[in-house]
Design an enzyme around this catalytic site. Structure first.
Site: not given
Length: 387
Positions: A105-106, A110, A153
């Protein structure tokens, strides 16, 4: 000589699931992320080790990228793939990689890709502007890893500024850094944005891979909604890769929504409502209205649940609990909202109470995650950089 790159994770308070439809997004880089330490080789060999994942990665940087191996080394091979389309690569690296938070989720993928792009560029004397890094890393994720993402992202990770909100238009690629309340004078005297709020990250205990989630399916559903609208109004269709909801006026959606299957109408409703929320949120941020900004983030999550239909029972439970807690300005699922984490903007004075109550209430519902549920507190930070 050894080099060290810090590539931060990111959070996106407003602008969920719309970058791939060329929507508007906001975000922060945060002070947790991926560290890559490396030496430059005088030959073409790349050797990587990870303190987070098992196994070694070895390949030649001057050879074409082979098919994916479904292993953490794919991200390094993806970075090589995207760079080799533009530049000649001769020098590899010996590197060690370490992530500072659990995956989920963070946008850890990327962050890793940006670190590799920067490292391979350094090793081969290639000068890249930050937005070039964004585009190359995004291309690696789309074309090599196979995730149909937008630029959100990578942009947050490469362009983030510690005391400012990043606002990005994913259609034109124009972006701004926005000071809170129109200037730094509205921030607390101590610590800039840090004194105003901290970011709570609430890991459900479930990890996930976006390539194996419904992420790509949702992208296709958005494009199908766009096709429906074009077809109902007798407009020419474009190929799927050139079809985006951003190109279709909301008035066309209002006219055609009743005719299309409900699931496609819900996906489009999320896009158009999120576009409006980001615009309102940017104004709220510019005028120093954190309460409204937080409410819009909650509203974004509601639309993610009901219109975009993502979110596991675990994530929805965390979201429902944090909505009721004093000191939480707002928040939503982080990332694509399939398993993973929730984020919240929180008054620092309430941190301990929020952590205590949220943990108790969540584990009452999901005792099986007692060993894997975690709470982290992070702060906005600058983007990826050499340390």
């Amino acid at each position: 000589m050894q080099y060290h790159i810090f590539s931060p994770y990111r959070v996106c308070p407003l602008g969920a699931h719309v970058d791939h439809q060329h929507g508007l997004v906001t975000g922060f880089a945060i002070n947790k992320g991926v560290d890559l330490w490396f030496d430059i080789n005088d030959n073409s060999h790349v050797h990587l080790e990870s303190k987070t994942f098992e196994g070694l990665v070895d390949f030649e940087i001057d050879a074409p990228s082979q098919v994916r191996e479904r292993h953490w080394g794919d991200y390094a091979r993806g970075a090589k793939y995207a760079l080799r389309k533009r530049f000649e690569l001769k020098h590899g690296i010996n590197g060690v990689l370490q992530g500072s938070l659990p995956v989920g989720g963070l946008s850890s993928s990327a962050a890793v890709l940006i670190a590799y792009v920067m490292a391979f560029a350094k090793a081969n004397d290639i000068t890249l502007q930050p937005f070039e890094v964004v585009k190359i890393a995004s291309e690696a994720e789309r074309e090599y890893i196979g995730l149909n993402n937008g630029l959100l992202d990578q942009a947050c990770i490469a362009l983030g500024k510690k005391d400012e909100l990043l606002f990005l238009d994913c259609d034109t690629n124009e972006y701004r850094h926005i000071k809170f309340g129109g200037g730094t004078e509205s921030l607390p005297k101590q610590g800039g944005l840090e004194g105003l709020f901290e970011i709570g990250i609430f890991f459900s205990g479930l990890t996930r891979s976006l390539v194996n989630s419904d992420y790509n399916l949702r992208v296709y559903e958005c494009k199908t909604a766009a096709w429906n609208m074009l077809a109902y109004t007798d407009q020419p269709l474009k190929t799927f890769d050139k079809t985006f909801l951003r190109d279709i006026p909301k008035a066309t959606f209002d006219k055609t929504r009743i005719a299309m299957p409900a699931r496609f109408a819900r996906r489009a409703e999320h896009f158009y409502s999120e576009y409006r929320r980001v615009r309102q949120g940017v104004t709220a941020w510019e005028t120093g209205n954190l309460k409204l900004f937080g409410k819009l983030s909650f509203d974004s999550c509601e639309s993610s649940i009901h219109n975009y239909e993502c979110g596991s029972p675990e994530l929805i439970a965390i979201y429902d609990i944090m909505r009721t807690l004093p000191g939480v300005y707002g928040g939503r699922f982080s990332g694509a909202g399939f398993k993973g984490a929730c984020i919240a903007l929180v008054d620092p004075a309430y941190k301990e109470e929020i952590q205590k109550v949220l943990t108790e209430k969540y584990l009452e519902q999901f005792p099986e995650y007692e060993k894997t549920f975690q709470v982290f507190w992070v702060k906005p930070d600058d983007g990826a950089r050499f340390v």
